[in-house]
Structures are given as C-alpha cells and as structure tokens.
Design an enzyme around this catalytic site. Structure first.
Site, mmCIF file in Angstrom:
data_model
loop_
_atom_site.group_PDB
_atom_site.id
_atom_site.type_symbol
_atom_site.label_atom_id
_atom_site.label_comp_id
_atom_site.label_asym_id
_atom_site.label_seq_id
_atom_site.Cartn_x
_atom_site.Cartn_y
_atom_site.Cartn_z
ATOM 1 N N SER A 76 0.834 -1.209 0.000
ATOM 2 C CA SER A 76 0.000 0.000 0.000
ATOM 3 C C SER A 76 0.868 1.258 0.000
ATOM 4 C CB SER A 76 -0.905 0.000 1.227
ATOM 5 O OG SER A 76 -1.662 -1.188 1.266
HETATM 6 C C1 LIG Z 1 -3.104 -4.469 -0.343
HETATM 7 S S1 LIG Z 1 -2.555 -6.091 -0.080
HETATM 8 C C2 LIG Z 1 -1.860 -6.065 1.547
HETATM 9 C C3 LIG Z 1 -0.776 -5.042 1.708
HETATM 10 C C4 LIG Z 1 0.156 -5.283 2.845
HETATM 11 N N1 LIG Z 1 -0.521 -5.245 4.137
HETATM 12 C C5 LIG Z 1 1.340 -4.340 2.862
HETATM 13 O O1 LIG Z 1 2.355 -4.706 3.459
HETATM 14 O O2 LIG Z 1 1.283 -3.260 2.277
HETATM 15 C C6 LIG Z 1 -4.065 -6.959 0.199
HETATM 16 C C7 LIG Z 1 -3.895 -8.454 0.434
HETATM 17 O O3 LIG Z 1 -5.127 -8.972 0.908
HETATM 18 C C8 LIG Z 1 -5.166 -10.325 0.526
HETATM 19 N N2 LIG Z 1 -6.522 -10.842 0.668
HETATM 20 C C9 LIG Z 1 -7.588 -10.698 -0.166
HETATM 21 N N3 LIG Z 1 -8.651 -11.349 0.325
HETATM 22 C C10 LIG Z 1 -8.260 -11.907 1.496
HETATM 23 C C11 LIG Z 1 -8.918 -12.712 2.462
HETATM 24 N N4 LIG Z 1 -10.203 -13.088 2.335
HETATM 25 N N5 LIG Z 1 -8.221 -13.124 3.547
HETATM 26 C C12 LIG Z 1 -6.911 -12.761 3.705
HETATM 27 N N6 LIG Z 1 -6.240 -12.017 2.809
HETATM 28 C C13 LIG Z 1 -6.913 -11.585 1.724
HETATM 29 C C14 LIG Z 1 -4.627 -10.318 -0.899
HETATM 30 O O4 LIG Z 1 -4.159 -11.603 -1.272
HETATM 31 C C15 LIG Z 1 -3.549 -9.250 -0.815
HETATM 32 O O5 LIG Z 1 -2.276 -9.837 -0.678
#
Ligand SMILES: C[S@@+](CC[C@H](N)C(=O)[O-])C[C@H]1O[C@@H](n2cnc3c(N)ncnc32)[C@H](O)[C@@H]1O
Length: 411
Positions: A76
C-alpha cells in the site's frame, strides 16, 4: 527485491527522502511510526524489477495481478500505511493482527510494538505469504508470524488483539474480527459503503462499533468467503462502466440506460461552488446516502470525453429505469469551480435537478461538518430510531448506519 543498475539514488537516501516528505505533508505524526519508516527497508519487499525510486515513491507498488489484469495484491501507499498505523494507536507490547500481507506493513507494525509485542499477518494467497515470509526474514523480522488464512475466520490462535488492521477492501465485518479484538481494541478497516470506501477506525460502544475517524482510500478487493465485489455493467459499448453496490440490481435496464447515454445531455448548474484542489468527499457519501437507485460511473476519458463527469473513475450517479444523472463540475475562474449535474434520458431534467437540490442541502447543513456518524451493528441488532437522514448498508453479518447530523442539532 527491488533495485537495479538504473537506480538514481541509494535505498537509504530514497528512504530518508520519503520519510521527510511524509513528515512534511502531515502523513506521519507519531515519532514511533517515523522511526519505523526510517528503519524498515521497503525495497526488500518490492518485487524484482521495481526501481528504488518506485519502491520509495509515496505510491502503491502492485505485487500481483489476477487473470483479468486487476491488482490482487500490492504494497500500500506509504501515506496510507502511516495513517492507518497511527489510527490503530499501537503501543509497545501490543498484539496486532494484520489482515492482508506483503511483509512491509507487518515489519512497520513490528517496529512500533517492539520486542514485547506480537504481530500476526494473514493472507489468503499462499504466494503472497511465501513472499512476505522470505522478505521479512531477509529484512530482519523473523519474529513476525505470517500465515495463510481467510480473513473471514481471522486468526484465533494469537487472539486477543489490541489492534486489527485490515489492508484489503471489506464490505462487511465478520464476527471473528470483533470476537478476536480485545475489549478496548481498535479495528482499522477500509469498509465499502454503497461503493464508497472509507478507512474507518472503529471502537466498541455497547453491542456495536463506532467510527472515530474515516479517510477516503482504496484497496484491492476481498477474496474468499467474504468476497462481495461490486456489480459492474458496461454502458454505451465499453465507454462507461456502471458500478452498483446494492444487492438488487435486477431492476436495471442496461439497454434503456445505454440509449439514454446515446441521446442528448441536459446540463443543470448549482449556485454552490468550490475552490480548486479542495476535497469534497462528503458530497459523494451524501449522494450515496439517498434513498434513490444509485451507482458510480467509470468513464473512458478518450472514448466518452463528451460526458465530462466530475470524477472519471467513480462519479456518483442517480438512476431510474430509463434515465441517469451524475455529478459534474465546471471551472468558472482560477479560484472557483461550480457544481452541477448532467442528465440523460426521459427523466434527465428532474434527475439532474434532484442532484442540485441534494448539493444545496449538503452545502447548507453538512459541508462544514466533520462527516456523518458511522456505526456498525450486528445484523440482528435493533437500531436506535433517528429523525436525521440515515443510510443503512445491510450486509451478511452487519448493518452499517451512516447518519448525517449537524453540530447545531437537528436542522
Ligand atoms: C493491499 S494487499 C496487503 C498489503 C500489505 N498489508 C502491505 O504490506 O502493504 C491486500 C492483500 O489482501 C489479501 N486478501 C484478499 N482477500 C483476502 C482474504 N479473504 N483473507 C486474507 N487475505 C486476503 C490479498 O491476497 C492481498 O495480498
């Protein structure tokens, strides 16, 4: 890991420059968050091929895309990470659950909570977990726990959490999150409400949660058991995408709406104006809060330049069976933009006038308020009655209530 022969400056210098910028623009306000940003090497979490400049820009780094080309995972933007960490009010020794991994944000959290804290990060995608694990080890954070799990169930093994930070767009709050939150814990979550996503900082109040802050933000959508993507429908060929976040989209007559958009446009202009570069996101939420069929338009700037919406990516629009009107602005002079509406179809004029009436109410009552009161109730709760305008967003587990109040009392 990011970095290549084309990099213009060393990583340490790029990191210091980013932190100074985040301090200067007010994104970083906490000394412990500043320290975390100064210490964690963001470029170690970016994929190969990402330059040092890109890794340390105040911007998103896309890390994975789905088959349709849309991002499914990313690091992000730093301003948003700083804002969410500060909203979570993390203290040394805190236990934190991050939902949606990547490694970088978890490392920032680990720095803030220190050696006596505990960080667990879950992601539904095993590739993301493997990448985060490897990058955290390389960067010196082997104590951060990263596990493959679906957000819907949280991670009970390490609960209770002083803070849960959700870094993926949610449309609902699964019971696991509140169950795993300590009694005075803080839940930071980008919650989508009728198409509008706000990063909410939620705390408990009796049987429900209340938002103590809300910022405009965007995240990749939730996958898995809680996936609930908005409905997207093409209008006017592929020139326009209509996004609907209401459960009942059967009543939409796409042929009639396309015919409307192919016909003449009615313009209506409001006496309400705004200075340039001044946010008015509460107007978007106000238009979404109306008991009226509503959607958001994404308009192709090149193929449908004639439509000239206020926002090309997510423009609020009111709909009927055969007509559509959306928010517009036009420049009057260097210091003044005027609000208005463009309407199409048989109901173009009354629909555009309705938007103008709503703009007038927003300007008179809500424009200078801090924003509506947002509360999230369990879906079976009885909501307190109100005489104020209120949008209810019913989902599977919760009902979100967005209530418009004025500091001067009932208007
Ligand atoms: C924007 S990224 C996370 C960014 C991260 N926190 C960082 O270090 O910047 C969003 C993540 O949410 C995960 N995601 C989507 N649906 C999810 C779910 N139901 N449970 C857990 N993770 C999920 C995706 O695979 C993705 O890797």
């Amino acid at each position: 890991m990011a970095g290549s022969a084309l990099d213009t400056i060393p990583a340490d210098e790029a990191r210091a420059r980013l932190v100074n910028q985040l301090l200067a623009d007010g994104s970083i306000t906490s000394p412990s968050v500043e320290m975390a940003f100064r210490r964690v090497p963001r470029h170690l979490f970016a994929p190969d091929g990402v330059s040092i400049d890109a890794a340390y820009a105040d911007d998103v780094v896309i890390t994975k895309r789905g088959t349709d080309g849309r991002a499914t995972s990313s690091i992000s933007a730093p301003w948003l990470q700083a804002t969410m960490l500060q909203a979570a009010r993390l203290r040394p020794g805190a236990r934190v659950l991050e939902i949606g991994s990547g490694g970088y944000n978890a490392a920032l959290i680990a720095e803030v909570v220190g050696p006596h804290g505990a960080v667990t990060s879950i992601d539904i995608d095993p590739d993301v977990v493997a990448h985060a694990r490897a990058a955290l080890d390389t960067a010196g954070y082997p104590h951060v726990q990263v596990v493959t799990a679906d957000a819907e169930t949280g991670w009970p093994a390490s609960a209770p959490y002083d803070a849960i930070i959700v870094t993926v767009e949610a449309s609902d709050i699964p019971p696991a999150w509140t169950d795993q939150l300590a009694p005075d814990g803080i839940l930071v979550v980008p919650l989508r409400m009728r198409g509008n996503t706000r990063g909410l900082t939620l705390t408990r109040e009796g049987d429900h949660l209340i938002a103590i802050s809300a910022i405009v933000c965007g995240f990749v959508p939730m996958q898995g058991a809680s996936a609930n993507p908005v409905t997207r429908r093409a209008l006017r060929g592929d020139d326009v995408t209509l996004r609907i976040d209401d459960p009942d989209t059967q009543a939409l007559n796409l042929d009639a709406l396309t015919a409307a958009l192919n016909g003449p446009r009615v313009d209506a202009w409001s006496p309400v104006t705004t200075p340039p570069a001044t946010p008015f996101d509460s107007l978007h939420l106000w238009l979404a809060s109306q008991p009226h069929p509503y959607g958001q338009l994404a308009v192709d700037r090149h193929r449908a330049a004639d439509m000239d919406p206020q926002n090309w990516v997510a423009c609020p629009a009111l709909l009927t069976q055969d007509s559509i009107a959306y928010l517009a602005t036009r420049k009057l002079d260097d210091t003044t933009w005027q609000f208005g509406a463009h309407g199409y179809g048989p109901q173009a004029a009354p629909l555009a006038q309705h938007i103008l009436d709503l703009i007038a109410v927003w300007d008179r009552r809500y424009r200078n308020e801090p924003g509506p009161h947002i509360a999230v109730y369990p879906s079976r709760a009885t909501l307190p009655p109100t005489k104020q305008p209120r949008l209810l967003v019913p989902r599977c587990h919760t009902i979100t209530a967005i209530t418009w109040t004025t500091s001067g009392g009932p208007a």
